[in-house]
Design a protein around this motif. Structure first.
Motif, PDB file in Angstrom:
ATOM      1  N   LYS A  34       4.978   3.211  -5.061  1.00  0.00           N
ATOM      2  CA  LYS A  34       4.853   3.510  -6.482  1.00  0.00           C
ATOM      3  C   LYS A  34       5.949   2.784  -7.263  1.00  0.00           C
ATOM      4  O   LYS A  34       6.956   2.352  -6.697  1.00  0.00           O
ATOM      5  CB  LYS A  34       4.927   5.012  -6.738  1.00  0.00           C
ATOM      6  CG  LYS A  34       6.282   5.618  -6.394  1.00  0.00           C
ATOM      7  CD  LYS A  34       6.306   7.105  -6.656  1.00  0.00           C
ATOM      8  CE  LYS A  34       7.693   7.642  -6.288  1.00  0.00           C
ATOM      9  NZ  LYS A  34       7.850   9.034  -6.577  1.00  0.00           N
TER      10      LYS A  34
ATOM     11  N   ASP B 267       0.069   0.468 -14.801  1.00  0.00           N
ATOM     12  CA  ASP B 267       0.563   1.339 -13.731  1.00  0.00           C
ATOM     13  C   ASP B 267      -0.013   0.987 -12.357  1.00  0.00           C
ATOM     14  O   ASP B 267       0.005   1.800 -11.453  1.00  0.00           O
ATOM     15  CB  ASP B 267       0.288   2.801 -14.066  1.00  0.00           C
ATOM     16  CG  ASP B 267      -1.190   3.100 -14.226  1.00  0.00           C
ATOM     17  OD1 ASP B 267      -1.990   2.139 -14.261  1.00  0.00           O
ATOM     18  OD2 ASP B 267      -1.541   4.287 -14.310  1.00  0.00           O
ATOM     19  N   TYR B 268      -0.554  -0.209 -12.207  1.00  0.00           N
ATOM     20  CA  TYR B 268      -1.041  -0.625 -10.894  1.00  0.00           C
ATOM     21  C   TYR B 268      -0.754  -2.113 -10.686  1.00  0.00           C
ATOM     22  O   TYR B 268      -0.534  -2.853 -11.637  1.00  0.00           O
ATOM     23  CB  TYR B 268      -2.539  -0.340 -10.726  1.00  0.00           C
ATOM     24  CG  TYR B 268      -3.452  -1.278 -11.489  1.00  0.00           C
ATOM     25  CD1 TYR B 268      -3.989  -2.400 -10.858  1.00  0.00           C
ATOM     26  CD2 TYR B 268      -3.767  -1.063 -12.818  1.00  0.00           C
ATOM     27  CE1 TYR B 268      -4.823  -3.275 -11.552  1.00  0.00           C
ATOM     28  CE2 TYR B 268      -4.595  -1.916 -13.507  1.00  0.00           C
ATOM     29  CZ  TYR B 268      -5.111  -3.024 -12.872  1.00  0.00           C
ATOM     30  OH  TYR B 268      -5.921  -3.883 -13.551  1.00  0.00           O
ATOM     31  N   LEU B 269      -0.750  -2.524  -9.434  1.00  0.00           N
ATOM     32  CA  LEU B 269      -0.555  -3.934  -9.105  1.00  0.00           C
ATOM     33  C   LEU B 269      -1.901  -4.634  -9.068  1.00  0.00           C
ATOM     34  O   LEU B 269      -2.858  -4.117  -8.496  1.00  0.00           O
ATOM     35  CB  LEU B 269       0.111  -4.091  -7.742  1.00  0.00           C
ATOM     36  CG  LEU B 269       1.587  -3.787  -7.673  1.00  0.00           C
ATOM     37  CD1 LEU B 269       2.078  -3.925  -6.236  1.00  0.00           C
ATOM     38  CD2 LEU B 269       2.383  -4.685  -8.584  1.00  0.00           C
ATOM     39  N   GLU B 270      -1.945  -5.816  -9.649  1.00  0.00           N
ATOM     40  CA  GLU B 270      -3.117  -6.666  -9.560  1.00  0.00           C
ATOM     41  C   GLU B 270      -2.751  -7.855  -8.686  1.00  0.00           C
ATOM     42  O   GLU B 270      -1.733  -8.504  -8.915  1.00  0.00           O
ATOM     43  CB  GLU B 270      -3.540  -7.154 -10.939  1.00  0.00           C
ATOM     44  CG  GLU B 270      -4.739  -8.101 -10.869  1.00  0.00           C
ATOM     45  CD  GLU B 270      -5.078  -8.668 -12.223  1.00  0.00           C
ATOM     46  OE1 GLU B 270      -5.973  -8.095 -12.873  1.00  0.00           O
ATOM     47  OE2 GLU B 270      -4.451  -9.670 -12.610  1.00  0.00           O
TER      48      GLU B 270
ATOM     49  N   GLU C   9      -8.150  -2.464  -2.929  1.00  0.00           N
ATOM     50  CA  GLU C   9      -9.228  -3.447  -2.809  1.00  0.00           C
ATOM     51  C   GLU C   9      -8.766  -4.676  -2.035  1.00  0.00           C
ATOM     52  O   GLU C   9      -9.511  -5.215  -1.207  1.00  0.00           O
ATOM     53  CB  GLU C   9      -9.712  -3.861  -4.203  1.00  0.00           C
ATOM     54  CG  GLU C   9     -10.386  -2.736  -4.958  1.00  0.00           C
ATOM     55  CD  GLU C   9     -10.508  -3.000  -6.452  1.00  0.00           C
ATOM     56  OE1 GLU C   9     -11.385  -2.365  -7.068  1.00  0.00           O
ATOM     57  OE2 GLU C   9      -9.738  -3.819  -7.005  1.00  0.00           O
TER      58      GLU C   9
ATOM     59  N   ASP D 101       0.818  -1.214   0.000  1.00  0.00           N
ATOM     60  CA  ASP D 101       0.000   0.000   0.000  1.00  0.00           C
ATOM     61  C   ASP D 101       0.853   1.267   0.000  1.00  0.00           C
ATOM     62  O   ASP D 101       1.784   1.406   0.789  1.00  0.00           O
ATOM     63  CB  ASP D 101      -0.909  -0.010   1.230  1.00  0.00           C
ATOM     64  CG  ASP D 101      -1.966   1.063   1.178  1.00  0.00           C
ATOM     65  OD1 ASP D 101      -2.414   1.417   0.072  1.00  0.00           O
ATOM     66  OD2 ASP D 101      -2.360   1.562   2.259  1.00  0.00           O
TER      67      ASP D 101
ATOM     68  N   LEU E 197       2.214  -6.583 -12.216  1.00  0.00           N
ATOM     69  CA  LEU E 197       2.116  -5.167 -12.562  1.00  0.00           C
ATOM     70  C   LEU E 197       1.337  -5.065 -13.864  1.00  0.00           C
ATOM     71  O   LEU E 197       1.735  -5.634 -14.881  1.00  0.00           O
ATOM     72  CB  LEU E 197       3.503  -4.548 -12.723  1.00  0.00           C
ATOM     73  CG  LEU E 197       3.536  -3.069 -13.088  1.00  0.00           C
ATOM     74  CD1 LEU E 197       2.881  -2.225 -11.999  1.00  0.00           C
ATOM     75  CD2 LEU E 197       4.965  -2.614 -13.328  1.00  0.00           C
TER      76      LEU E 197
ATOM     77  N   ASN F  17      -6.966  -4.512  -7.165  1.00  0.00           N
ATOM     78  CA  ASN F  17      -5.773  -3.701  -6.933  1.00  0.00           C
ATOM     79  C   ASN F  17      -5.394  -3.720  -5.452  1.00  0.00           C
ATOM     80  O   ASN F  17      -6.072  -4.361  -4.644  1.00  0.00           O
ATOM     81  CB  ASN F  17      -5.977  -2.278  -7.465  1.00  0.00           C
ATOM     82  CG  ASN F  17      -7.063  -1.525  -6.726  1.00  0.00           C
ATOM     83  OD1 ASN F  17      -7.300  -1.718  -5.537  1.00  0.00           O
ATOM     84  ND2 ASN F  17      -7.749  -0.636  -7.441  1.00  0.00           N
ATOM     85  N   VAL F  18      -4.341  -3.015  -5.089  1.00  0.00           N
ATOM     86  CA  VAL F  18      -3.831  -3.054  -3.714  1.00  0.00           C
ATOM     87  C   VAL F  18      -4.862  -2.533  -2.715  1.00  0.00           C
ATOM     88  O   VAL F  18      -5.077  -3.146  -1.663  1.00  0.00           O
ATOM     89  CB  VAL F  18      -2.504  -2.267  -3.585  1.00  0.00           C
ATOM     90  CG1 VAL F  18      -2.075  -2.163  -2.132  1.00  0.00           C
ATOM     91  CG2 VAL F  18      -1.407  -2.933  -4.415  1.00  0.00           C
TER      92      VAL F  18
END
Length: 132
Positions: free
Chosen positions: A43, A100-103, A121, A40, A97, A118-119
């Motif tokens: 970046k 631009d976001y982690l799944e 959630e 969390d 990745l 995502n993080v």
């Protein structure tokens, strides 16, 4: 025996960068929540410039994988790097990745996808599991 889990981090071409077996406390309310809190607010960057901020940053997927291992490996035993799945893990956490976001995807012992998101959630989902 505790709740075993596997955490896998995947690279750009879906190759496995690291697969970490956690021998106990692998449930979403324990390992999942710690993983969510670790991820969390961080970046991704592609390299660092002179004097650039390095805290709360992952320099690509390989750096993410290395930082996860460094965070969870506190000494001998408990956490291991493995080539294949553990036998008997109750949960597996898969981190990718996506642009631009982690799944994060969580799969249970029966092979069912019980979470994908995502993080933020993922963190909420793990906090809900802890509250139950």
């Amino acid at each position: 025996m505790g709740t075993q889990s596997v955490t896998a981090v995947y690279g750009e071409y879906d190759d496995t960068l690291v697969r970490m077996c956690h021998q106990c406390d692998g449930s979403p309310s324990e390992h999942g929540l710690e993983l969510a809190e670790f991820l969390d607010g961080k970046k991704f960057v592609d390299g660092f410039g002179f004097g650039e901020e390095r805290e709360n940053t992952f320099n690509g997927e390989g750096d993410l994988a290395a930082q996860i291992v460094a965070h969870f490996k506190k000494g001998p035993g408990g956490v291991y790097l493995i080539a294949d799945e553990c036998f008997g893990e109750e949960f597996s956490y898969h981190i990718r990745l996506i642009v631009d976001y982690l799944e994060i995807t969580v799969i249970d012992r029966d092979g069912l996808d019980i979470f994908t998101g995502n993080v933020a959630e993922f963190k909420f989902w793990c906090q809900e599991a802890k509250a139950k």
